[in-house]
Design a protein around this motif. Sequence first.
Motif, short mmCIF file in Angstrom:
data_model
loop_
_atom_site.label_atom_id
_atom_site.label_comp_id
_atom_site.label_asym_id
_atom_site.label_seq_id
_atom_site.Cartn_x
_atom_site.Cartn_y
_atom_site.Cartn_z
N VAL A 24 0.63 -1.21 -0.08
CA VAL A 24 -0.47 -0.24 -0.12
C VAL A 24 0.49 1.22 -0.40
O VAL A 24 1.81 1.21 0.75
CB VAL A 24 -0.76 0.23 1.24
CG1 VAL A 24 -2.15 1.53 1.57
CG2 VAL A 24 -1.94 -0.97 1.44
N TRP A 45 1.05 4.44 1.42
CA TRP A 45 0.33 4.85 2.50
C TRP A 45 0.11 6.21 2.39
O TRP A 45 -0.50 7.63 2.84
CB TRP A 45 1.32 4.65 3.95
CG TRP A 45 1.23 3.77 4.04
CD1 TRP A 45 1.96 2.04 4.11
CD2 TRP A 45 -0.97 2.57 4.87
NE1 TRP A 45 1.60 1.03 4.41
CE2 TRP A 45 -0.26 1.31 4.79
CE3 TRP A 45 -1.67 2.66 4.59
CZ2 TRP A 45 -0.69 0.06 5.02
CZ3 TRP A 45 -2.54 1.66 5.45
CH2 TRP A 45 -2.84 0.32 5.06
N MET A 95 -5.87 8.08 0.16
CA MET A 95 -5.64 7.00 1.53
C MET A 95 -6.31 8.05 3.00
O MET A 95 -5.72 9.88 3.33
CB MET A 95 -3.78 6.50 1.51
CG MET A 95 -3.61 5.82 1.12
SD MET A 95 -4.88 4.00 0.86
CE MET A 95 -4.88 3.93 2.50
N HIS A 151 -10.21 5.59 3.13
CA HIS A 151 -9.68 6.47 1.28
C HIS A 151 -11.04 6.82 1.18
O HIS A 151 -12.52 6.41 0.99
CB HIS A 151 -9.20 5.16 0.22
CG HIS A 151 -10.23 4.41 -0.64
ND1 HIS A 151 -10.66 4.60 -1.89
CD2 HIS A 151 -11.05 3.02 0.06
CE1 HIS A 151 -11.66 4.12 -1.85
NE2 HIS A 151 -11.20 2.92 -1.03
#
Length: 84
Positions: A18, A20, A25, A46
């Motif tokens: 992912v 981040w 997000m 998200h």
Amino acid sequence: MNNFRKWIVIDTADADSVNWHDPYMITNNASTARKSIDETKMLISHNELLPNSITSIASKGSELDRTAMETLLASDDWRVEEVL
């Protein structure tokens, strides 16, 4: 309430996949993501569009709205009993 906010479940083992720092997000790192009781799954949030780094994760579940997310967290796999 933010109507654009969505949640998705992925395997905890996929957390390194992912991004981040993606602007869509809301959950900003793996350590702040809500984890299942057995810590094999994590719930991340998200805004609006599903971030690209998540689209390629095979373990991702369906996107959840607030009601579905609350139902998930109330299930036996996610619920943490309050200690009195």
